[in-house]
Each structure stands twice: as C-alpha cells, then as structure tokens.
Design a protein around this motif. Sequence first.
Motif, PDB file in Angstrom:
ATOM      1  N   ASP A  38      41.498 165.749 -51.112  1.00 17.76           N
ATOM      2  CA  ASP A  38      41.986 167.121 -50.953  1.00 17.76           C
ATOM      3  C   ASP A  38      42.683 167.340 -49.610  1.00 17.76           C
ATOM      4  O   ASP A  38      43.280 168.382 -49.365  1.00 17.76           O
ATOM      5  CB  ASP A  38      40.828 168.114 -51.090  1.00 17.76           C
ATOM      6  N   LYS A  39      42.599 166.323 -48.719  1.00 13.98           N
ATOM      7  CA  LYS A  39      43.226 166.432 -47.398  1.00 13.98           C
ATOM      8  C   LYS A  39      44.613 165.790 -47.344  1.00 13.98           C
ATOM      9  O   LYS A  39      45.182 165.600 -46.275  1.00 13.98           O
ATOM     10  CB  LYS A  39      42.352 165.756 -46.337  1.00 13.98           C
ATOM     11  N   VAL A  40      45.150 165.413 -48.519  1.00 18.03           N
ATOM     12  CA  VAL A  40      46.481 164.796 -48.563  1.00 18.03           C
ATOM     13  C   VAL A  40      47.517 165.728 -47.937  1.00 18.03           C
ATOM     14  O   VAL A  40      47.456 166.956 -48.099  1.00 18.03           O
ATOM     15  CB  VAL A  40      46.862 164.474 -50.034  1.00 18.03           C
ATOM     16  N   ASP A  41      48.456 165.130 -47.213  1.00 16.90           N
ATOM     17  CA  ASP A  41      49.548 165.857 -46.536  1.00 16.90           C
ATOM     18  C   ASP A  41      49.078 166.684 -45.341  1.00 16.90           C
ATOM     19  O   ASP A  41      49.805 167.546 -44.853  1.00 16.90           O
ATOM     20  CB  ASP A  41      50.311 166.773 -47.520  1.00 16.90           C
ATOM     21  N   GLN A  42      47.879 166.425 -44.859  1.00 19.87           N
ATOM     22  CA  GLN A  42      47.391 167.132 -43.672  1.00 19.87           C
ATOM     23  C   GLN A  42      47.398 166.237 -42.429  1.00 19.87           C
ATOM     24  O   GLN A  42      46.896 166.611 -41.382  1.00 19.87           O
ATOM     25  CB  GLN A  42      45.969 167.671 -43.919  1.00 19.87           C
ATOM     26  N   ASP A  43      47.980 165.046 -42.585  1.00 21.79           N
ATOM     27  CA  ASP A  43      48.107 164.094 -41.465  1.00 21.79           C
ATOM     28  C   ASP A  43      46.774 163.824 -40.777  1.00 21.79           C
ATOM     29  O   ASP A  43      46.685 163.745 -39.552  1.00 21.79           O
ATOM     30  CB  ASP A  43      49.122 164.620 -40.425  1.00 21.79           C
ATOM     31  N   LYS A  44      45.724 163.671 -41.582  1.00 25.14           N
ATOM     32  CA  LYS A  44      44.404 163.371 -41.023  1.00 25.14           C
ATOM     33  C   LYS A  44      44.041 161.917 -41.312  1.00 25.14           C
ATOM     34  O   LYS A  44      44.217 161.436 -42.425  1.00 25.14           O
ATOM     35  CB  LYS A  44      43.340 164.310 -41.599  1.00 25.14           C
ATOM     36  N   LYS A  45      43.511 161.231 -40.309  1.00 34.97           N
ATOM     37  CA  LYS A  45      43.107 159.848 -40.487  1.00 34.97           C
ATOM     38  C   LYS A  45      41.853 159.771 -41.347  1.00 34.97           C
ATOM     39  O   LYS A  45      41.047 160.688 -41.386  1.00 34.97           O
ATOM     40  CB  LYS A  45      42.814 159.206 -39.127  1.00 34.97           C
ATOM     41  N   ILE A  46      41.709 158.620 -42.033  1.00 34.84           N
ATOM     42  CA  ILE A  46      40.489 158.365 -42.793  1.00 34.84           C
ATOM     43  C   ILE A  46      39.498 157.699 -41.859  1.00 34.84           C
ATOM     44  O   ILE A  46      39.736 156.602 -41.351  1.00 34.84           O
ATOM     45  CB  ILE A  46      40.766 157.457 -44.012  1.00 34.84           C
ATOM     46  N   ASP A  47      38.423 158.385 -41.609  1.00 39.74           N
ATOM     47  CA  ASP A  47      37.398 157.874 -40.705  1.00 39.74           C
ATOM     48  C   ASP A  47      36.098 157.742 -41.482  1.00 39.74           C
ATOM     49  O   ASP A  47      35.561 158.730 -41.970  1.00 39.74           O
ATOM     50  CB  ASP A  47      37.226 158.837 -39.515  1.00 39.74           C
ATOM     51  N   MET A  48      35.610 156.534 -41.619  1.00 40.72           N
ATOM     52  CA  MET A  48      34.377 156.341 -42.388  1.00 40.72           C
ATOM     53  C   MET A  48      33.497 155.261 -41.781  1.00 40.72           C
ATOM     54  O   MET A  48      33.991 154.333 -41.129  1.00 40.72           O
ATOM     55  CB  MET A  48      34.696 156.003 -43.850  1.00 40.72           C
ATOM     56  N   LYS A  49      32.205 155.383 -42.014  1.00 42.28           N
ATOM     57  CA  LYS A  49      31.244 154.393 -41.552  1.00 42.28           C
ATOM     58  C   LYS A  49      31.260 153.206 -42.508  1.00 42.28           C
ATOM     59  O   LYS A  49      31.790 153.271 -43.609  1.00 42.28           O
ATOM     60  CB  LYS A  49      29.850 155.013 -41.471  1.00 42.28           C
ATOM     61  N   SER A  50      30.657 152.100 -42.066  1.00 42.66           N
ATOM     62  CA  SER A  50      30.701 150.865 -42.849  1.00 42.66           C
ATOM     63  C   SER A  50      30.101 151.038 -44.243  1.00 42.66           C
ATOM     64  O   SER A  50      30.599 150.483 -45.222  1.00 42.66           O
ATOM     65  CB  SER A  50      29.975 149.740 -42.111  1.00 42.66           C
ATOM     66  N   GLN A  51      29.023 151.841 -44.355  1.00 44.29           N
ATOM     67  CA  GLN A  51      28.396 152.073 -45.657  1.00 44.29           C
ATOM     68  C   GLN A  51      29.360 152.777 -46.613  1.00 44.29           C
ATOM     69  O   GLN A  51      29.477 152.408 -47.791  1.00 44.29           O
ATOM     70  CB  GLN A  51      27.137 152.932 -45.489  1.00 44.29           C
ATOM     71  N   GLN A  52      30.067 153.777 -46.103  1.00 37.91           N
ATOM     72  CA  GLN A  52      31.026 154.500 -46.922  1.00 37.91           C
ATOM     73  C   GLN A  52      32.196 153.593 -47.294  1.00 37.91           C
ATOM     74  O   GLN A  52      32.698 153.648 -48.420  1.00 37.91           O
ATOM     75  CB  GLN A  52      31.538 155.736 -46.184  1.00 37.91           C
ATOM     76  N   ALA A  53      32.612 152.756 -46.354  1.00 40.22           N
ATOM     77  CA  ALA A  53      33.708 151.825 -46.625  1.00 40.22           C
ATOM     78  C   ALA A  53      33.336 150.872 -47.758  1.00 40.22           C
ATOM     79  O   ALA A  53      34.168 150.558 -48.618  1.00 40.22           O
ATOM     80  CB  ALA A  53      34.053 151.039 -45.364  1.00 40.22           C
ATOM     81  N   ASP A  54      32.062 150.431 -47.789  1.00 40.94           N
ATOM     82  CA  ASP A  54      31.613 149.548 -48.862  1.00 40.94           C
ATOM     83  C   ASP A  54      31.643 150.277 -50.207  1.00 40.94           C
ATOM     84  O   ASP A  54      32.014 149.692 -51.228  1.00 40.94           O
ATOM     85  CB  ASP A  54      30.191 149.049 -48.585  1.00 40.94           C
TER      86      ASP A  54
END
Length: 252
Positions: A38-54
């Motif tokens: 839902d944050k598309v086109d808001q120029d926000k980086k994807i920041d996630m912890k290793s668990q979420q990345a998995d």
Amino acid sequence: MSEHEHNDLVLESMHELRYFNQQLKNFAEQLSMELQADKVDQDKKIDMKSQQADRVRNLASSIANLSQLFTTRIDFIDVELNPNAIEQLPIQKVNVYGKFDKAKKMLSALSRKKKVKIQIKSDVKDNRIIEAYSIIDILPYLLIDNAVKYSPERNDVDIEFEYYDDCVKIDISSEGPFVGADEIKKLTEKHYRGRNALRMDDCIGRGLGLYFVKYIADLHDIVINYKSEKYSYEINGIPYSNFSVSLRIPLQ
C-alpha cells in the motif's frame, strides 16, 4: 471421450484450478502485507528484519512453485483429453526428496491453519535423482495435501524416506477418518470419497486427488499402497485412525 465425460473433465479441472488460484491469492496477499504494497509510489525504502525477509523469500518461492503446479495441472488436462499427449511432455531429472520438501513448503499455510505439523525424516545427503514426466510434480503435493486436509488439529503428518539400491521408499503417516477394508481399493477411483470423509463438515472434496496420484504412479511404475489402522477414537461421532501411504519409487 463422450460429451458427458468432456463436460465432467472441464468441471473437475475448474475446481482444481480454482483451489490452486485461491492459494495463490492467499500467498500474494501475505506477500503484499509483508512488503507493505500500500506504500507504492511513496518513495519509501523496504526495511525488514531477517525473520521477515525469510518470510518474504518463502512466500515468493511458494508463488513460483504454485505457478508451476498450474502448468502441471494443465498438462494433466492435455493427457486426459488425449492420452498420446504424454509423449509430448518433457522428461526431467527429479530430485525425489526435493519434490516432497517443496510440497511441504507450499502447504505450510494450510498446515498452520489446521495446526498440523508436517515432518520429513530423511538423510538429505542421499538425494536420489530419477527421470520422470513433468506431471510428477503434483504427486507429492496431492498426497501431503490430502494428509493435512483430513488430519485433526494439532496432529502430525510424518514423512519418512528410506533409500535402497533399486528404489526410494516413502512412508506418509497421519491421522484421518477411518477407511474400511472394503473402501481401500476404491480410494483411487474417480470421484470416490470414503464414508467417514463424507461426514466431515469442514472438508470438501471431489474424490480426484488419489485418482490423479494413481494415474501418475502407474505412469512411472511407482508402487503405492494405502492402509487404515483399526479406529480407536472418535471426533464429533466420526471414527479416526492412523492412515498410511507407502510408495516405492524405482531408480533407473
């Protein structure tokens, strides 16, 4: 194939593809939530912890694998319409353990929902390779899906591999509605569902899964047997017992 048989095939295929599509939709929605779509086109980086990345990696992998199942199911439709079409399907090198492990991951959402744990016991260093038609991909998926679907909550589905010089033996054990001796041989008949399975309110099926399994097993000279132990308890008046599937996959 008669017009009636053709219409039945269309209805069956639509049912199976809808089921896959619902799972694909679930995976895509989970992935969208993890990535905050839902944050598309808001120029926000994807920041996630290793668990979420998995979790994101697993979801992306599940979507790719499910897409492959769509292709496999469509190939199966081709073969049902024209048995000679099997000669046109690609033959591939298949890692037997890898196919079951992939099916386990693809069914992780269903197993979590049912609170059922899928456990695979195998010497993963002994990954046997066989040559098989591409439609073999759907065989482990159907068997594990069937075990999870009919299992009561908080039970395990145990899958054990044994390796021999001439074959790989796989045993799948789970709890499920009791199947009488007079029904065991009927389980692979098209549209057949056991008496006690029909009594389950939350488990809808069309009796196609084990029919497809038999077709694919016969095509690859895989010996498969089903066994239902004597029932020892009931849930909502339905008798349950241990149900096991044994496969012997020949090595070329």
